[in-house]
Design a protein around this motif. Structure first.
Motif, PDB file in Angstrom:
ATOM      1  N   TYR A 199       8.306  -5.532   4.216  1.00 16.28           N
ATOM      2  CA  TYR A 199       7.258  -5.278   5.203  1.00 16.28           C
ATOM      3  C   TYR A 199       6.061  -6.198   4.933  1.00 16.28           C
ATOM      4  O   TYR A 199       6.181  -7.210   4.253  1.00 16.28           O
ATOM      5  CB  TYR A 199       6.843  -3.810   5.151  1.00 16.28           C
ATOM      6  CG  TYR A 199       7.960  -2.855   5.521  1.00 16.28           C
ATOM      7  CD1 TYR A 199       8.499  -2.854   6.802  1.00 16.28           C
ATOM      8  CD2 TYR A 199       8.478  -1.965   4.578  1.00 16.28           C
ATOM      9  CE1 TYR A 199       9.527  -1.976   7.148  1.00 16.28           C
ATOM     10  CE2 TYR A 199       9.505  -1.087   4.915  1.00 16.28           C
ATOM     11  CZ  TYR A 199      10.025  -1.098   6.199  1.00 16.28           C
ATOM     12  OH  TYR A 199      11.041  -0.241   6.538  1.00 16.28           O
ATOM     13  N   ASP A 200       4.911  -5.835   5.482  1.00 17.65           N
ATOM     14  CA  ASP A 200       3.687  -6.582   5.221  1.00 17.65           C
ATOM     15  C   ASP A 200       3.210  -6.314   3.794  1.00 17.65           C
ATOM     16  O   ASP A 200       3.680  -5.399   3.110  1.00 17.65           O
ATOM     17  CB  ASP A 200       2.587  -6.164   6.199  1.00 17.65           C
ATOM     18  CG  ASP A 200       2.916  -6.507   7.641  1.00 17.65           C
ATOM     19  OD1 ASP A 200       3.645  -7.487   7.870  1.00 17.65           O
ATOM     20  OD2 ASP A 200       2.440  -5.787   8.537  1.00 17.65           O
ATOM     21  N   ILE A 201       2.211  -7.085   3.366  1.00 22.38           N
ATOM     22  CA  ILE A 201       1.556  -6.850   2.076  1.00 22.38           C
ATOM     23  C   ILE A 201       0.052  -6.749   2.326  1.00 22.38           C
ATOM     24  O   ILE A 201      -0.579  -7.730   2.712  1.00 22.38           O
ATOM     25  CB  ILE A 201       1.835  -8.000   1.087  1.00 22.38           C
ATOM     26  CG1 ILE A 201       3.333  -8.130   0.807  1.00 22.38           C
ATOM     27  CG2 ILE A 201       1.076  -7.764  -0.210  1.00 22.38           C
ATOM     28  CD1 ILE A 201       3.690  -9.318  -0.072  1.00 22.38           C
ATOM     29  N   PRO A 202      -0.546  -5.531   2.140  1.00 17.41           N
ATOM     30  CA  PRO A 202       0.123  -4.258   1.878  1.00 17.41           C
ATOM     31  C   PRO A 202       0.648  -3.665   3.186  1.00 17.41           C
ATOM     32  O   PRO A 202       0.391  -4.206   4.261  1.00 17.41           O
ATOM     33  CB  PRO A 202      -0.999  -3.400   1.302  1.00 17.41           C
ATOM     34  CG  PRO A 202      -2.235  -3.916   1.992  1.00 17.41           C
ATOM     35  CD  PRO A 202      -2.012  -5.406   2.158  1.00 17.41           C
ATOM     36  N   HIS A 203       1.357  -2.551   3.089  1.00 18.23           N
ATOM     37  CA  HIS A 203       1.894  -1.898   4.289  1.00 18.23           C
ATOM     38  C   HIS A 203       1.803  -0.386   4.140  1.00 18.23           C
ATOM     39  O   HIS A 203       1.483   0.129   3.063  1.00 18.23           O
ATOM     40  CB  HIS A 203       3.347  -2.329   4.533  1.00 18.23           C
ATOM     41  CG  HIS A 203       4.306  -1.912   3.456  1.00 18.23           C
ATOM     42  ND1 HIS A 203       4.846  -0.646   3.388  1.00 18.23           N
ATOM     43  CD2 HIS A 203       4.827  -2.599   2.410  1.00 18.23           C
ATOM     44  CE1 HIS A 203       5.653  -0.565   2.347  1.00 18.23           C
ATOM     45  NE2 HIS A 203       5.665  -1.740   1.733  1.00 18.23           N
ATOM     46  N   GLY A 204       2.081   0.317   5.224  1.00 16.23           N
ATOM     47  CA  GLY A 204       1.964   1.768   5.236  1.00 16.23           C
ATOM     48  C   GLY A 204       3.290   2.481   5.383  1.00 16.23           C
ATOM     49  O   GLY A 204       3.318   3.635   5.828  1.00 16.23           O
ATOM     50  N   MET A 205       4.371   1.848   4.984  1.00 15.68           N
ATOM     51  CA  MET A 205       5.699   2.427   5.184  1.00 15.68           C
ATOM     52  C   MET A 205       6.248   3.139   3.951  1.00 15.68           C
ATOM     53  O   MET A 205       7.268   3.817   4.035  1.00 15.68           O
ATOM     54  CB  MET A 205       6.677   1.320   5.594  1.00 15.68           C
ATOM     55  CG  MET A 205       6.278   0.583   6.866  1.00 15.68           C
ATOM     56  SD  MET A 205       6.312   1.657   8.323  1.00 15.68           S
ATOM     57  CE  MET A 205       8.087   1.781   8.577  1.00 15.68           C
ATOM     58  N   GLY A 206       5.616   2.965   2.804  1.00 15.02           N
ATOM     59  CA  GLY A 206       6.184   3.495   1.565  1.00 15.02           C
ATOM     60  C   GLY A 206       5.277   4.480   0.867  1.00 15.02           C
ATOM     61  O   GLY A 206       4.878   5.494   1.440  1.00 15.02           O
ATOM     62  N   SER A 207       4.912   4.151  -0.378  1.00 16.38           N
ATOM     63  CA  SER A 207       4.188   5.092  -1.233  1.00 16.38           C
ATOM     64  C   SER A 207       2.879   4.539  -1.760  1.00 16.38           C
ATOM     65  O   SER A 207       2.211   5.229  -2.541  1.00 16.38           O
ATOM     66  CB  SER A 207       5.072   5.480  -2.431  1.00 16.38           C
ATOM     67  OG  SER A 207       6.310   6.013  -2.011  1.00 16.38           O
ATOM     68  N   SER A 208       2.497   3.336  -1.382  1.00 16.10           N
ATOM     69  CA  SER A 208       1.333   2.690  -1.988  1.00 16.10           C
ATOM     70  C   SER A 208       0.262   2.393  -0.951  1.00 16.10           C
ATOM     71  O   SER A 208      -0.213   1.266  -0.831  1.00 16.10           O
ATOM     72  CB  SER A 208       1.761   1.398  -2.698  1.00 16.10           C
ATOM     73  OG  SER A 208       2.640   1.673  -3.766  1.00 16.10           O
ATOM     74  N   HIS A 209      -0.122   3.422  -0.207  1.00 13.84           N
ATOM     75  CA  HIS A 209      -1.192   3.276   0.772  1.00 13.84           C
ATOM     76  C   HIS A 209      -1.936   4.603   0.860  1.00 13.84           C
ATOM     77  O   HIS A 209      -1.690   5.503   0.080  1.00 13.84           O
ATOM     78  CB  HIS A 209      -0.628   2.871   2.137  1.00 13.84           C
ATOM     79  CG  HIS A 209       0.349   3.849   2.711  1.00 13.84           C
ATOM     80  ND1 HIS A 209       1.660   3.929   2.297  1.00 13.84           N
ATOM     81  CD2 HIS A 209       0.221   4.810   3.673  1.00 13.84           C
ATOM     82  CE1 HIS A 209       2.287   4.877   2.977  1.00 13.84           C
ATOM     83  NE2 HIS A 209       1.425   5.427   3.815  1.00 13.84           N
ATOM     84  N   THR A 233       1.333   9.848   7.172  1.00  9.92           N
ATOM     85  CA  THR A 233       2.482  10.205   6.345  1.00  9.92           C
ATOM     86  C   THR A 233       2.737   9.098   5.332  1.00  9.92           C
ATOM     87  O   THR A 233       2.340   7.952   5.517  1.00  9.92           O
ATOM     88  CB  THR A 233       3.757  10.401   7.183  1.00  9.92           C
ATOM     89  OG1 THR A 233       4.072   9.180   7.856  1.00  9.92           O
ATOM     90  CG2 THR A 233       3.594  11.521   8.190  1.00  9.92           C
ATOM     91  N   CYS A 234       3.378   9.482   4.241  1.00 10.64           N
ATOM     92  CA  CYS A 234       3.838   8.519   3.245  1.00 10.64           C
ATOM     93  C   CYS A 234       5.078   9.110   2.584  1.00 10.64           C
ATOM     94  O   CYS A 234       5.636  10.102   3.063  1.00 10.64           O
ATOM     95  CB  CYS A 234       2.749   8.189   2.221  1.00 10.64           C
ATOM     96  SG  CYS A 234       2.285   9.557   1.136  1.00 10.64           S
ATOM     97  N   LEU A 235       5.513   8.520   1.491  1.00 11.05           N
ATOM     98  CA  LEU A 235       6.722   8.956   0.809  1.00 11.05           C
ATOM     99  C   LEU A 235       6.454   9.170  -0.676  1.00 11.05           C
ATOM    100  O   LEU A 235       5.806   8.344  -1.320  1.00 11.05           O
ATOM    101  CB  LEU A 235       7.835   7.908   0.967  1.00 11.05           C
ATOM    102  CG  LEU A 235       8.475   7.810   2.351  1.00 11.05           C
ATOM    103  CD1 LEU A 235       9.114   6.444   2.546  1.00 11.05           C
ATOM    104  CD2 LEU A 235       9.509   8.910   2.524  1.00 11.05           C
ATOM    105  N   PHE A 236       6.941  10.280  -1.201  1.00 17.11           N
ATOM    106  CA  PHE A 236       7.109  10.444  -2.642  1.00 17.11           C
ATOM    107  C   PHE A 236       8.585  10.149  -2.939  1.00 17.11           C
ATOM    108  O   PHE A 236       9.450  10.509  -2.127  1.00 17.11           O
ATOM    109  CB  PHE A 236       6.821  11.870  -3.097  1.00 17.11           C
ATOM    110  CG  PHE A 236       5.373  12.260  -3.130  1.00 17.11           C
ATOM    111  CD1 PHE A 236       4.364  11.376  -2.779  1.00 17.11           C
ATOM    112  CD2 PHE A 236       5.015  13.546  -3.529  1.00 17.11           C
ATOM    113  CE1 PHE A 236       3.030  11.752  -2.819  1.00 17.11           C
ATOM    114  CE2 PHE A 236       3.689  13.938  -3.578  1.00 17.11           C
ATOM    115  CZ  PHE A 236       2.693  13.045  -3.229  1.00 17.11           C
ATOM    116  N   THR A 237       8.864   9.513  -4.063  1.00 16.37           N
ATOM    117  CA  THR A 237      10.252   9.364  -4.495  1.00 16.37           C
ATOM    118  C   THR A 237      10.391  10.101  -5.806  1.00 16.37           C
ATOM    119  O   THR A 237       9.885   9.664  -6.845  1.00 16.37           O
ATOM    120  CB  THR A 237      10.639   7.883  -4.646  1.00 16.37           C
ATOM    121  OG1 THR A 237      10.420   7.228  -3.391  1.00 16.37           O
ATOM    122  CG2 THR A 237      12.106   7.754  -5.013  1.00 16.37           C
TER     123      THR A 237
END
Length: 377
Positions: free
Chosen positions: A36-46, A312-316
């Motif tokens: 994705y982009d750097i940074p992005h809002g699709m994962g866990s680091s935003h 929304t985001c993601l925890f793994t």
């Protein structure tokens, strides 16, 4: 002919950007790839802000890691000129027998970390934005605060590029294979590359590259809310410490207002819905808002105003909620950082250093025995 590197990093979020920097800073020819982009809002680091505290309640093994993280964040600030670490103080609160309170107190006492023990009433009197139950107990850590995750990633990428790393965004990795000569070939949507070593920091997509991790690096949908406040001064960083609060059933966390309107909060693991990160419903809904608003109305009534933002985001998550930071048991040329279970970003500056050390030499000077990749076998 494929382009050749010493190390290829897959995933340039919090951990991957830090790993790329520490590799390049040691003179390692490094390529980092992000889908994705750097940074992005699709994962866990935003999400604008992330908690950092010197005495985490999870396990004493995290103490040396967080000490290194504080040092590394400050060094990265000096190197890049970006403000990344903001000290506000922090509250770890809950019933007197809760793991949030007892774990934090134990860590502070055993490691001589500056702290105070407060009653619920004392917290509310000192910090009037708070309204935690009077019979709850709290550990106040004056050196706690928050990091700004998007800026942290940008800073690591800037420093990595300045040190010679090549960073490529919007280039999904499709596959990697080991060649007959032992080199690793990485195929993306655009090119093919080769390297001696591979670092996988793919977050919720870890099992896409390492299927054996599917059972113990599980993505969970998370939701966040920013609510308007009746008195913004009560929720300013100078007056409102970050918090982790254990209620009778759940754990919540929150932040002062910073950079965007509203008091931010979330609930660990939200509704606990395991998801496919490519198919997850990323649009916040009314149930998401109602859960967080109900808690805010009970515990921070001056911070339960109009909704400013939902995300929304993601925890793994791993089964024990501890990280996976290791070389693969049967592949010393592949290093993995995964399963950060909703409490990992604060450590990113140190995790990146560890991943770089493991990729280069297979060793690190920090004790990572708790995070072994083979502990679930």
């Amino acid at each position: 002919m494929s382009d050749y590197y010493d190390v290829i990093v897959i995933g340039v979020g919090g951990m991957g950007s830090a790993a790329a920097y520490h590799l390049a800073d040691r003179g390692i020819d490094t390529l980092a790839l992000e889908r994705y982009d750097i940074p992005h809002g699709m994962g866990s680091s935003h999400g604008v802000t992330r908690i950092i505290r010197r005495a985490p309640s999870e396990d004493p093994a995290y103490l040396p890691l967080v000490e290194r993280a504080y040092e590394n964040w400050r060094e990265l600030e000096s190197e890049t000129g970006r403000d990344l670490l903001h000290i506000t103080g922090g509250i770890d609160a809950g019933p007197a027998d809760s793991t949030v309170f007892t774990g934090s107190r134990q860590s502070c006492e055993e490691h001589d970390i500056d702290h105070e023990i407060l009653t619920g009433d004392e917290v509310n009197e000192r910090f009037p934005g708070y309204g935690i139950p009077e019979d709850h107990r709290a550990v106040y850590q004056p050196e706690s605060g928050f990091l700004v995750p998007e800026q942290g990633i940008i800073a690591h990428v800037e420093a990595a590029r300045a040190a010679g790393a090549e960073i490529r965004a919007r280039e999904p990795v499709e596959d990697f294979t080991t060649q007959s000569d032992g080199d690793i070939r990485v195929s993306t949507s655009r090119e093919t590359y080769e390297a001696d070593k591979l670092v996988i920091t793919a977050g919720a997509w870890t099992s896409e590259f390492l299927p054996e991790f599917g059972a113990y690096a599980v993505p969970v949908r998370q939701a966040l809310a920013w609510f308007g406040t009746s008195d913004p001064d009560l929720f300013a960083p100078d007056n409102f410490p970050v918090f982790v609060h254990g209620t009778e059933e759940d754990h919540f966390y929150g932040f002062p207002e910073h950079d965007v309107p509203g008091f931010k909060l979330g609930k660990f693991n939200h509704f606990g819905n395991a998801v496919d990160p490519d198919e997850m419903d990323r649009t916040p809904n009314q149930d998401d808002e109602d859960l967080l608003r109900s808690y805010a109305e009970d515990t921070f009534p001056e911070g339960a105003g109009p909704t400013m933002q939902l995300a929304t985001c993601l925890f793994t998550n791993t089964p024990d909620n501890h990280f996976i930071v290791d070389t693969l048991p049967d592949r010393s040329d592949i290093t993995v950082g995964a399963g950060f279970s909703g409490h990992g970003f604060k450590y990113a500056s140190a995790i990146g250093e560890i991943l770089a050390s493991l990729a280069i030499s297979g060793e690190t000077d920090l004790d990572i025995g708790l995070f072994g990749a083979d502990r679930f076998d």
